[in-house]
Write a protein that holds these residues in place. Sequence first.
Motif, PDB file in Angstrom:
ATOM      1  N   PHE A 235     -53.435 -11.152  37.747  1.00 50.91           N
ATOM      2  CA  PHE A 235     -53.140 -11.821  39.118  1.00 50.91           C
ATOM      3  C   PHE A 235     -54.059 -13.105  37.506  1.00 50.91           C
ATOM      4  O   PHE A 235     -53.150 -14.399  37.458  1.00 50.91           O
ATOM      5  CB  PHE A 235     -53.225 -12.156  39.968  1.00 50.91           C
ATOM      6  CG  PHE A 235     -52.893 -13.770  40.427  1.00 50.91           C
ATOM      7  CD1 PHE A 235     -51.871 -13.747  40.765  1.00 50.91           C
ATOM      8  CD2 PHE A 235     -54.034 -13.607  41.160  1.00 50.91           C
ATOM      9  CE1 PHE A 235     -52.139 -15.032  41.268  1.00 50.91           C
ATOM     10  CE2 PHE A 235     -53.880 -14.948  42.335  1.00 50.91           C
ATOM     11  CZ  PHE A 235     -52.897 -16.391  42.106  1.00 50.91           C
ATOM     12  N   VAL A 236     -55.453 -12.971  37.535  1.00 56.50           N
ATOM     13  CA  VAL A 236     -55.940 -14.436  37.169  1.00 56.50           C
ATOM     14  C   VAL A 236     -55.722 -14.696  35.385  1.00 56.50           C
ATOM     15  O   VAL A 236     -55.696 -15.057  35.035  1.00 56.50           O
ATOM     16  CB  VAL A 236     -57.073 -13.380  36.579  1.00 56.50           C
ATOM     17  CG1 VAL A 236     -58.335 -14.157  35.833  1.00 56.50           C
ATOM     18  CG2 VAL A 236     -57.969 -13.545  38.361  1.00 56.50           C
ATOM     19  N   ALA A 237     -54.861 -13.292  34.683  1.00 54.20           N
ATOM     20  CA  ALA A 237     -54.537 -12.873  33.610  1.00 54.20           C
ATOM     21  C   ALA A 237     -53.085 -14.436  32.998  1.00 54.20           C
ATOM     22  O   ALA A 237     -52.851 -15.883  32.838  1.00 54.20           O
ATOM     23  CB  ALA A 237     -54.378 -12.538  32.635  1.00 54.20           C
ATOM     24  N   PHE A 238     -52.297 -13.889  34.758  1.00 52.37           N
ATOM     25  CA  PHE A 238     -51.210 -15.747  35.078  1.00 52.37           C
ATOM     26  C   PHE A 238     -51.624 -16.440  35.154  1.00 52.37           C
ATOM     27  O   PHE A 238     -51.434 -17.545  34.617  1.00 52.37           O
ATOM     28  CB  PHE A 238     -50.037 -14.818  36.268  1.00 52.37           C
ATOM     29  CG  PHE A 238     -49.535 -15.720  36.593  1.00 52.37           C
ATOM     30  CD1 PHE A 238     -47.926 -16.292  35.524  1.00 52.37           C
ATOM     31  CD2 PHE A 238     -48.899 -16.294  37.550  1.00 52.37           C
ATOM     32  CE1 PHE A 238     -47.329 -16.566  36.539  1.00 52.37           C
ATOM     33  CE2 PHE A 238     -48.634 -17.327  38.245  1.00 52.37           C
ATOM     34  CZ  PHE A 238     -47.536 -17.435  37.700  1.00 52.37           C
ATOM     35  N   ILE A 239     -52.736 -16.728  35.734  1.00 54.39           N
ATOM     36  CA  ILE A 239     -53.347 -18.463  36.040  1.00 54.39           C
ATOM     37  C   ILE A 239     -53.183 -18.949  34.986  1.00 54.39           C
ATOM     38  O   ILE A 239     -53.247 -19.959  35.104  1.00 54.39           O
ATOM     39  CB  ILE A 239     -53.743 -18.188  37.487  1.00 54.39           C
ATOM     40  CG1 ILE A 239     -53.762 -17.494  38.777  1.00 54.39           C
ATOM     41  CG2 ILE A 239     -54.668 -19.388  37.440  1.00 54.39           C
ATOM     42  CD1 ILE A 239     -52.594 -18.508  39.135  1.00 54.39           C
ATOM     43  N   THR A 240     -54.679 -18.245  34.388  1.00 54.12           N
ATOM     44  CA  THR A 240     -55.146 -18.506  33.185  1.00 54.12           C
ATOM     45  C   THR A 240     -53.821 -19.026  32.419  1.00 54.12           C
ATOM     46  O   THR A 240     -54.206 -19.876  30.990  1.00 54.12           O
ATOM     47  CB  THR A 240     -56.025 -17.847  32.433  1.00 54.12           C
ATOM     48  OG1 THR A 240     -57.193 -16.897  33.309  1.00 54.12           O
ATOM     49  CG2 THR A 240     -56.638 -18.425  31.027  1.00 54.12           C
ATOM     50  N   TYR A 241     -53.424 -17.592  31.857  1.00 55.57           N
ATOM     51  CA  TYR A 241     -52.335 -18.003  31.022  1.00 55.57           C
ATOM     52  C   TYR A 241     -50.895 -19.558  31.347  1.00 55.57           C
ATOM     53  O   TYR A 241     -50.769 -20.032  30.111  1.00 55.57           O
ATOM     54  CB  TYR A 241     -51.191 -17.329  30.978  1.00 55.57           C
ATOM     55  CG  TYR A 241     -49.543 -16.853  30.031  1.00 55.57           C
ATOM     56  CD1 TYR A 241     -50.250 -17.577  28.512  1.00 55.57           C
ATOM     57  CD2 TYR A 241     -48.483 -17.591  29.410  1.00 55.57           C
ATOM     58  CE1 TYR A 241     -49.050 -17.156  27.377  1.00 55.57           C
ATOM     59  CE2 TYR A 241     -47.743 -17.853  29.487  1.00 55.57           C
ATOM     60  CZ  TYR A 241     -48.228 -17.402  28.170  1.00 55.57           C
ATOM     61  OH  TYR A 241     -46.840 -18.186  27.167  1.00 55.57           O
ATOM     62  N   ASN A 242     -51.202 -19.626  32.520  1.00 51.68           N
ATOM     63  CA  ASN A 242     -50.298 -21.088  32.453  1.00 51.68           C
ATOM     64  C   ASN A 242     -50.985 -22.330  33.057  1.00 51.68           C
ATOM     65  O   ASN A 242     -50.447 -23.310  33.604  1.00 51.68           O
ATOM     66  CB  ASN A 242     -49.538 -21.156  33.965  1.00 51.68           C
ATOM     67  CG  ASN A 242     -48.455 -19.755  33.625  1.00 51.68           C
ATOM     68  OD1 ASN A 242     -47.275 -20.280  33.426  1.00 51.68           O
ATOM     69  ND2 ASN A 242     -48.358 -18.509  33.791  1.00 51.68           N
ATOM     70  N   GLN A 243     -52.758 -22.023  32.837  1.00 54.35           N
ATOM     71  CA  GLN A 243     -53.366 -23.022  32.554  1.00 54.35           C
ATOM     72  C   GLN A 243     -53.169 -23.729  34.334  1.00 54.35           C
ATOM     73  O   GLN A 243     -53.258 -25.216  34.537  1.00 54.35           O
ATOM     74  CB  GLN A 243     -53.369 -24.390  31.563  1.00 54.35           C
ATOM     75  CG  GLN A 243     -53.045 -24.165  30.371  1.00 54.35           C
ATOM     76  CD  GLN A 243     -52.938 -24.550  29.775  1.00 54.35           C
ATOM     77  OE1 GLN A 243     -52.685 -25.704  29.823  1.00 54.35           O
ATOM     78  NE2 GLN A 243     -53.532 -24.478  28.465  1.00 54.35           N
ATOM     79  N   LEU A 244     -53.637 -23.129  35.342  1.00 55.80           N
ATOM     80  CA  LEU A 244     -53.055 -23.268  36.658  1.00 55.80           C
ATOM     81  C   LEU A 244     -55.079 -23.620  37.316  1.00 55.80           C
ATOM     82  O   LEU A 244     -54.888 -23.705  38.625  1.00 55.80           O
ATOM     83  CB  LEU A 244     -52.505 -22.644  37.481  1.00 55.80           C
ATOM     84  CG  LEU A 244     -50.439 -22.193  36.377  1.00 55.80           C
ATOM     85  CD1 LEU A 244     -50.468 -21.542  37.303  1.00 55.80           C
ATOM     86  CD2 LEU A 244     -50.107 -23.567  36.751  1.00 55.80           C
ATOM     87  N   GLU A 245     -55.918 -24.468  36.567  1.00 52.38           N
ATOM     88  CA  GLU A 245     -56.621 -24.256  37.023  1.00 52.38           C
ATOM     89  C   GLU A 245     -57.242 -22.571  36.726  1.00 52.38           C
ATOM     90  O   GLU A 245     -56.592 -21.946  36.663  1.00 52.38           O
ATOM     91  CB  GLU A 245     -56.635 -25.497  38.494  1.00 52.38           C
ATOM     92  CG  GLU A 245     -58.691 -25.918  38.297  1.00 52.38           C
ATOM     93  CD  GLU A 245     -58.106 -26.561  39.916  1.00 52.38           C
ATOM     94  OE1 GLU A 245     -59.149 -27.426  39.962  1.00 52.38           O
ATOM     95  OE2 GLU A 245     -57.171 -25.980  41.024  1.00 52.38           O
ATOM     96  N   SER A 246     -58.703 -23.149  37.315  1.00 47.60           N
ATOM     97  CA  SER A 246     -59.890 -21.467  37.836  1.00 47.60           C
ATOM     98  C   SER A 246     -59.579 -21.545  39.369  1.00 47.60           C
ATOM     99  O   SER A 246     -59.748 -22.157  40.529  1.00 47.60           O
ATOM    100  CB  SER A 246     -60.533 -22.051  37.586  1.00 47.60           C
ATOM    101  OG  SER A 246     -61.710 -22.468  38.037  1.00 47.60           O
ATOM    102  N   ILE A 247     -59.546 -20.311  39.909  1.00 49.85           N
ATOM    103  CA  ILE A 247     -59.015 -19.842  41.604  1.00 49.85           C
ATOM    104  C   ILE A 247     -60.409 -20.246  42.611  1.00 49.85           C
ATOM    105  O   ILE A 247     -60.954 -20.743  43.165  1.00 49.85           O
ATOM    106  CB  ILE A 247     -59.547 -17.954  41.615  1.00 49.85           C
ATOM    107  CG1 ILE A 247     -57.763 -17.709  41.298  1.00 49.85           C
ATOM    108  CG2 ILE A 247     -59.744 -17.364  43.304  1.00 49.85           C
ATOM    109  CD1 ILE A 247     -57.777 -16.182  41.536  1.00 49.85           C
ATOM    110  N   GLU A 248     -61.904 -19.592  41.676  1.00 46.73           N
ATOM    111  CA  GLU A 248     -62.950 -20.247  41.944  1.00 46.73           C
ATOM    112  C   GLU A 248     -63.069 -21.790  42.271  1.00 46.73           C
ATOM    113  O   GLU A 248     -63.372 -22.267  43.246  1.00 46.73           O
ATOM    114  CB  GLU A 248     -64.054 -19.889  41.523  1.00 46.73           C
ATOM    115  CG  GLU A 248     -65.688 -20.006  41.519  1.00 46.73           C
ATOM    116  CD  GLU A 248     -65.526 -19.377  43.464  1.00 46.73           C
ATOM    117  OE1 GLU A 248     -66.693 -19.291  43.984  1.00 46.73           O
ATOM    118  OE2 GLU A 248     -64.440 -18.169  42.870  1.00 46.73           O
ATOM    119  N   GLN A 249     -62.443 -22.300  41.233  1.00 48.66           N
ATOM    120  CA  GLN A 249     -62.368 -24.064  41.606  1.00 48.66           C
ATOM    121  C   GLN A 249     -61.022 -24.861  42.875  1.00 48.66           C
ATOM    122  O   GLN A 249     -61.563 -25.346  43.651  1.00 48.66           O
ATOM    123  CB  GLN A 249     -61.876 -24.873  40.251  1.00 48.66           C
ATOM    124  CG  GLN A 249     -62.086 -26.297  40.863  1.00 48.66           C
ATOM    125  CD  GLN A 249     -63.455 -27.443  41.277  1.00 48.66           C
ATOM    126  OE1 GLN A 249     -64.162 -26.410  39.832  1.00 48.66           O
ATOM    127  NE2 GLN A 249     -63.769 -27.813  41.613  1.00 48.66           N
TER     128      GLN A 249
END
Length: 307
Positions: free
Chosen positions: A176-190
């Motif tokens: 899931f984190v890789a998906f968020i990162t790959y699609n440049q969807l910001e960081s979960i913590e932010q």
Amino acid sequence: EPWRRYDTAWYILIAMQGYFPDTRIVFPPLYPALIRVVELVCGGNFVLAALIVSSVFCVSAFYLFYRLAAREWGDPIATRALILLAAFPTGFFLVAGYTESLFLTFTLGAFLAAFDRRWWLAGGLSFLASLTRLQGLVLCLPLAWIAYVQCREVGQRALLSRLPVLVGAPLGTLAFVAFITYNQLESIEQAYADGWKLASHLPWDSVITYLQRLFAGETVAHEHHNAMALLLLALLGGVVWRRFSRTYAIYVGSTLVVILVRYHFGAGLAGAQFESAIRYVLLLFPCFSAAAALLNSWRAASQWAAR
């Protein structure tokens, strides 16, 4: 309409639109994906689809919880524990448009599979749990303990076969984190910081801040409800530690830590600690078995005293 509130609205939004670079990225994809599938037979009613998914998984969670509790502590305790879970004041969240019932199903299934030495099934279920809630990551801890205990019985040669329970949950979170990162969807913590004024702190920081707010007269009503629920389940967690298998103590302890590291840094209402804890404690299933065991002991003691 009363069922379309708070997190449910976010899950439905993801089911309808997918992910965008905003605060929705803190919600893992499995529950919205199931809503999207079930919606196809609900005439476009996403709220109904969410309730159907949760209700089906609520029944499965109850069944698996009873099976696990009966296996560990016998039928009387299992029956009482199931009633206590279902009758808990926030038990309705298990049929609402939230992920509690889904996560409980995968977690309980993973425990049962690991105890039966069905390692691939346990790893797969923990993988699905971590795609349901971010806290699914810590499932690797109690499952690893089960694998370790059984390794002591059969020897180190069986270590490789138990690898799925060690990596299943972390792989789900990493995917899931890789998906968020790959699609440049910001960081979960932010996203947590922007949307909910949440940050990850040491567990005792939220407790200290709550006490400071309490003595300063800054707390709000629901903050006390959450604190009382946490205190109650933490005390029952002590019973789990003393009387149950270390596996359950590890699960309860790691889950409580996950709840407590969520620190609200806002002011006023936005600074209320333990947000939604009264709902999160539903996942502490060993604590409900501990409560049932205490009730069973008190009942036996009262019968003995009455003789």
